[in-house]
Design an enzyme around this catalytic site. Structure first.
Site, PDB file in Angstrom:
ATOM      1  N   ASP A  34     -69.008   5.386  -0.781  1.00  0.00           N
ATOM      2  CA  ASP A  34     -70.149   6.427  -1.238  1.00  0.00           C
ATOM      3  C   ASP A  34     -71.083   7.277  -0.063  1.00  0.00           C
ATOM      4  OD1 ASP A  34     -71.277   4.190  -1.949  1.00  0.00           O
ATOM      5  OD2 ASP A  34     -71.852   5.537  -3.461  1.00  0.00           O
ATOM      6  N   GLU A  86     -72.476   2.473  -4.508  1.00  0.00           N
ATOM      7  CA  GLU A  86     -73.793   1.944  -3.933  1.00  0.00           C
ATOM      8  C   GLU A  86     -75.209   3.280  -4.189  1.00  0.00           C
ATOM      9  OE1 GLU A  86     -77.156   1.617  -1.562  1.00  0.00           O
ATOM     10  OE2 GLU A  86     -75.613   3.637  -0.732  1.00  0.00           O
ATOM     11  N   GLU A  87     -74.321   4.335  -4.123  1.00  0.00           N
ATOM     12  CA  GLU A  87     -75.627   5.412  -3.828  1.00  0.00           C
ATOM     13  C   GLU A  87     -75.883   5.722  -5.168  1.00  0.00           C
ATOM     14  OE1 GLU A  87     -76.818   6.375  -0.993  1.00  0.00           O
ATOM     15  OE2 GLU A  87     -76.060   6.162  -0.040  1.00  0.00           O
ATOM     16  N   ASP A 105     -75.913  -2.006   6.218  1.00  0.00           N
ATOM     17  CA  ASP A 105     -76.569  -0.741   5.585  1.00  0.00           C
ATOM     18  C   ASP A 105     -78.049  -0.690   5.392  1.00  0.00           C
ATOM     19  OD1 ASP A 105     -76.467   0.830   3.728  1.00  0.00           O
ATOM     20  OD2 ASP A 105     -76.721   0.138   2.046  1.00  0.00           O
TER      21      ASP A 105
END
Length: 612
Positions: A262, A326-327, A350
């Site tokens: 994402d 994740e965001e 990341d």
């Protein structure tokens, strides 16, 4: 505007930003320094007025001897100032720059270079000034006088221009990046093609459905990733449309690289369509290239290289795990941890190199207040995500004479973990609106509360949460704003040090906010992570990185949030290299193809060690 690199240097050294917006300055061990960025170098200037001719020769000899080991491109001694210039891609991190400056001040002290000498006459001076654009001690009376030339008494190795230059080719040979990347050359074009294709999918979190819990386009990204993995020879598994993984090898235990597909909204300021990737000048430019689709594919091709290696026999299964949320809170990994096998070791691609042993805690706070409809601030909108510095905000203000004033503000986006690198349009707007209300004799309780408890503070002092330990200092970002007829709401992202009890620290100010009629809700929280520098995992990651990069770096702590805290036994590790520009969540986000291949090679060797 100052560059990201200059702002990072300023933050690391507690330097000030000059009004020209192009230099930063301050003191290191008492000596005054100015940092200036050029096209390919970063320069540090300090006065050496008062130095003796003999010691000037010693200083020149020390700089020449030290140049290659410190990766200096050149140095200059002129007009009583010493300037040293480091080649930006090779100066290994702001941490190394800080270390070098301390080494240089130690040498200056050993050579009895006065700390407070006037840059013109060399005698002690109490006044600081920007002399010829450089921070120095100086007598006001000396500014227009012809001074004593302390640096003109030395004979430089390059007599033509008093400059010691290193041939660029020889400097570049000091960097192993090109060699490391070349070991993945067979996979470069496939990686580029796959990154372009994956970044074309606009996988911003959308409307949930049973078959797509985070929106149809995040599901589309997952489907593409798993199909591509199968084509490359991996086992592919969809984890309830919330996550998925690619796997190779056999064994009872499993090692993993964790990434996400994402992305944050594109935002404004892009040169071209953010979801039509461009390949130019050795870069791939599109939303998601650096955060985190490109890194996910780096992990894939690291495993592909091992899959194709007939001499590699893994004792553990090797897995690339991808999530889709994740965001917006990492609920994808929450689901994975509850339903799937936990790796015995691994990393998330990341973040940045070197390995990250600690991550600050993250809490996201919402401040809200009901509206009567009679307030002077009628409408406001700003920001796109809590973990982004707001790039735009708009306000509609009814003045005392009844006319409506429409106000818009532009900022500069940045990641919430480094709010000092951006310019917050919401904060800028609130300050201006507060001023206009005060001038007009108008009052808005929500504006007053936000101005008092939040203001333009980047460290949470007004909320009682400003704290610092070895993992760093609290940072705070106002990410979203929504004000209408019935409710006012503002969202705040807080990154706090690993030893801070955030709830205890915030308790008093929370009570004060609620006494003012402001509702306080924690909409998301992540506990801090501290794996320890000496853990087996961190030691393995660091030994691999240092061996391949010919470095002697140590693991670090950060304020960003990665998947490392979402999955047990995982540390954040790359793929950004020290001194890389921070482009995640920003317009024209990109990755360097060469550095992506170098990171993939490092991941390949980490998998080799952890899987053997």
């Amino acid at each position: 505007m100052p560059s990201t690199l200059l702002l990072e240097i300023a933050a690391a050294l507690d330097f000030s930003l000059h009004s020209d917006q192009e230099t930063v300055f301050g003191k290191v061990d008492g000596y005054r320094f100015t940092a200036v960025e050029r096209a390919k170098t970063i320069g540090f200037f300090t006065s050496v007025a008062g130095i003796t001719p003999e010691h000037l020769q010693d200083l020149s000899a020390w700089l020449e001897k030290t140049a290659f080991s410190l990766k200096l491109e050149s140095y200059d001694l002129d007009a009583n100032f010493l300037g040293v210039f480091a080649h930006k891609p090779l100066f290994s991190g702001v941490k190394k720059a800080v270390s070098f400056l301390h080494a240089m001040t130690t040498k200056l002290s050993d050579l009895a270079v006065p700390v407070n000498a006037c840059a013109v006459c060399g005698e002690e001076a109490a006044t600081n000034a920007m002399y010829m654009g450089l921070f120095a001690a100086i007598h006001e009376a000396c500014v227009d006088r012809e001074g004593h030339d302390f640096t003109g008494q030395t004979t430089m190795s390059n007599e033509a221009d008093d400059f010691i230059k290193l041939e660029e080719d020889s400097v570049q040979e000091k960097s192993p990046l090109a060699t490391i990347a070349a070991s993945m050359k067979d996979y470069e074009q496939a990686f580029v093609d796959d990154t372009v294709a994956l970044c074309a999918i606009k996988s911003v979190k959308g409307t949930p459905s049973e078959e797509a819990p985070y929106g149809q386009e995040t599901r589309q990204a997952l489907d593409w990733f798993l199909k591509r993995g199968e084509a490359l020879g991996f086992k592919a598994v969809n984890v309830d449309n919330r996550a998925g993984y690619l796997e190779m090898g056999e064994g009872e235990e499993m090692v993993a690289c964790v990434c996400h597909l994402d992305v944050v909204p594109a935002g404004d300021g892009w040169t071209y369509d953010p979801f039509v990737a461009r390949v130019e000048d050795g870069k791939i430019i599109a939303r998601g290239t650096s955060d985190d689709k490109g890194p996910a594919l780096m992990g894939v091709y690291a495993l592909k290289a091992l899959l194709d290696d007939p001499d590699f026999k893994a004792k553990k299964r090797l897995r690339i795990i991808v999530g889709l949320d994740e965001e917006s809170g990492s609920t994808c990994m929450d689901h994975y941890v509850k339903t799937e096998e936990i790796p015995v070791a691994g990393f998330t691609a990341d973040a940045e190199f070197p390995a990250i042993y600690a991550e600050k805690g993250i809490t996201r706070i919402e401040l809200s207040m009901p509206r009567t409809g009679n307030e002077p601030l009628k409408y406001a909108r700003g920001g796109e995500a809590l973990n982004m510095v707001a790039a735009k905000a708009s306000f509609s203000l009814k003045m005392r004479d009844g006319h409506i004033e429409e106000l818009t503000y532009a900022g500069k986006p940045a990641h919430a973990s480094t709010p000092e690198l951006g310019e917050n349009a919401i904060v800028k707007g609130f300050k201006d609106v507060k001023h206009k209300l005060d001038e007009g004799g108008l009052k808005d309780e929500f504006v007053d509360a936000v101005y008092h408890f939040v203001g333009d503070d980047l460290n949470g002092a007004n909320l009682g949460i400003d704290f610092e330990d070895e993992s760093g200092r609290t940072s705070m970002n106002v990410g979203t704003l929504s004000i209408g007829e019935k409710e006012a709401r503002i969202g705040i992202d807080v990154r706090y040090p690993v030893t801070l009890d955030i709830n205890a620290a915030f308790a008093e100010k929370k009570a004060e906010l609620e006494a003012c009629g402001v509702q306080v809700n924690t909409v998301h929280g992540m506990d801090p992570l501290n794996l320890g520098k000496t853990s087996d995992l961190i030691q393995t990651l660091m030994s691999t990185y240092n061996e391949m990069m010919e470095e002697s770096d140590e693991a670090v702590a950060i304020g960003g949030g990665t998947y490392a805290r979402s999955v047990p036994n995982i540390a954040a590790f790359g793929p950004a290299f020290p001194d890389d520009e921070h482009v995640a969540h920003q317009a024209d986000e990109y990755i360097s193809i060469e550095k992506a291949m170098a990171a993939a090679a490092i991941y390949r060797e980490v998998f080799r060690k952890l899987g053997s």
